[in-house]
Design an enzyme around this catalytic site. Structure first.
Site, short mmCIF file in Angstrom:
data_model
loop_
_atom_site.label_atom_id
_atom_site.label_comp_id
_atom_site.label_asym_id
_atom_site.label_seq_id
_atom_site.Cartn_x
_atom_site.Cartn_y
_atom_site.Cartn_z
N VAL A 79 2.12 -10.28 -7.07
CA VAL A 79 1.17 -11.35 -7.30
C VAL A 79 0.23 -10.98 -8.46
O VAL A 79 0.21 -9.84 -8.91
CB VAL A 79 0.34 -11.67 -6.02
CG1 VAL A 79 1.24 -12.22 -4.93
CG2 VAL A 79 -0.42 -10.45 -5.55
N GLN A 81 -2.87 -10.38 -8.72
CA GLN A 81 -3.77 -9.25 -8.51
C GLN A 81 -3.06 -8.09 -7.82
O GLN A 81 -3.67 -7.32 -7.08
CB GLN A 81 -5.03 -9.70 -7.74
CG GLN A 81 -5.93 -10.60 -8.56
CD GLN A 81 -6.40 -9.94 -9.86
OE1 GLN A 81 -6.54 -8.71 -9.95
NE2 GLN A 81 -6.64 -10.74 -10.89
N SER A 82 -1.78 -7.94 -8.10
CA SER A 82 -1.02 -6.83 -7.51
C SER A 82 -1.47 -5.50 -8.10
O SER A 82 -1.47 -5.31 -9.33
CB SER A 82 0.47 -7.03 -7.80
OG SER A 82 1.18 -5.83 -7.63
N ASN A 83 -1.83 -4.59 -7.23
CA ASN A 83 -2.13 -3.23 -7.68
C ASN A 83 -0.85 -2.50 -8.04
O ASN A 83 -0.84 -1.62 -8.90
CB ASN A 83 -2.86 -2.47 -6.58
CG ASN A 83 -4.17 -3.13 -6.22
OD1 ASN A 83 -5.06 -3.23 -7.06
ND2 ASN A 83 -4.28 -3.64 -4.99
#
Ligand code: PLP
Length: 336
Positions: A79, A81-83
């Site tokens: 996504v 805001q995937s880390n």
């Protein structure tokens, strides 16, 4: 312990993380909660590369396989805001690999106006990753397959980094992490009794479960579901843990895997009162930066379990901080 380390050394590894990460007491939080057990934090938010986080440990093994296969590009997805994709983009930059990402929008509704341009996604672009934006509901595997086909057609050698780097190979990074924690316990003269962390794509919990089952079966490992899909998370942890255990010839015991529901709220990335309190308490009492999606909900669960009296007075309970700070900036209105 040496034999497990010997077995792990059979897998190629590329050094990317600042290790060991610190393990520190949470004495001000403990006093605030009036907690009987001793509380600790394992600082995997400080693994270094690209602002750090738990994926860097897994990527040490996954990227080593990419290099061993002669890859010159990596492909992954997650996504906005995937880390995971941020740490993958940073690792690719450091190793000189092209990075192509399928970036899914729209999974988290009603977010800040700059959600799609700040935090992790800003860093993905800064690290030089090629981002293909697609709707969350679209066929992401088809998009990833087309990225791979496109690279092959250009004569490149792409390597697919699994979602969350959560393959059995990626989990090896957390088998090593369990060994690291046990070394630190010895150096501190402490016996850790519980480890608590946010669990999602399963690799963190699977690796810790295997390492602890092999070397410290007395330690209870609690993975807190932050996806609002506890059964799915537990199935994935089981699958990855069993694969990793088989690769290392380790036996899992029946208490090895516990996924705790109840801290995700109404869905992935959606705020909960517990998370808001936990992020603020961590910041104001301990100077910690926790994110609203993963570590903040994990820390909320940790605090709740302490309040419920889940741990005894002689226990030493570790919260494993898995990182995620960049996402905080994409949710700034929650805290302003
Ligand atoms: C900050 C953070 N914490 C925890 C997790 C969950 O770890 P895992 O995917 O290995 O279960 C993630 C996964 O994306 C994460 O980014």
């Amino acid at each position: 312990m040496n034999t497990l380390l010997d077995k792990l050394s059979a897998f190629p590894r590329v050094r990317l993380a600042h290790l060991p990460t610190a393990v520190e007491p949470l004495d001000r939080l403990r006093a605030h909660l009036g907690a009987a057990p001793r509380l600790w934090i394992k600082r995997d938010d400080c693994t270094g590369l690209g602002l750090g986080g738990n994926k860097v440990r897994k990527l040490e093994f996954v990227m080593a396989e990419a290099l061993a296969q002669g890859a010159d590009a990596v492909v992954s997805g997650g996504v906005v805001q995937s880390n995971h994709i941020r740490q993958t983009a940073a690792a690719a930059a450091k190793l000189g690999l092209e990075c192509h990402l399928a970036v899914m929008t729209g999974r988290v509704p009603k977010v800040d106006p700059d959600y799609n341009d700040t935090g992790n996604i800003l860093l993905d672009r800064l690290f030089g990753a090629h981002c293909v934006m697609l709707d969350w509901k679209a066929d992401r595997n088809a998009v990833i397959a087309s990225l791979i086909d496109g690279l092959k057609a250009r004569g490149r050698k792409p390597y697919m980094v699994p979602y969350g780097a959560s393959s059995a190979l990626g989990a090896m990074g957390f088998v090593l992490a369990a060994i690291e924690l046990l070394d630190q316990a010895r150096a501190l003269g402490t016996r850790f009794t519980h480890v608590v962390h946010a669990s999602g794509s399963a690799g963190t919990q699977a690796g810790l479960a295997v390492g602890l089952a092999a070397l410290a079966p007395h330690v209870e490992l609690l993975g807190l579901d932050i996806d609002a899909e506890p059964e799915r998370v537990e199935r994935d942890v089981m699958r990855v843990a069993h694969e990793a255990a088989a690769m290392l010839d380790v036996s899992l015991h029946d208490r090895s895997i516990a996924v705790v529901p109840g801290y995700a709220g109404t869905g992935y990335g959606l705020p909960t009162d517990g998370m808001l309190e936990a992020v603020k308490l961590g910041a104001r009492l301990e100077g910690l930066v926790l994110d609203p999606v993963y570590a903040g909900k994990g820390f909320a669960g940790f605090i709740d379990l302490v309040r419920q009296g889940r741990f005894g007075k002689d226990d030493n309970v570790v919260f494993w901080h898995t990182g995620g700070a960049p996402a905080l900036f994409a949710y700034r209105s929650l805290f302003s």
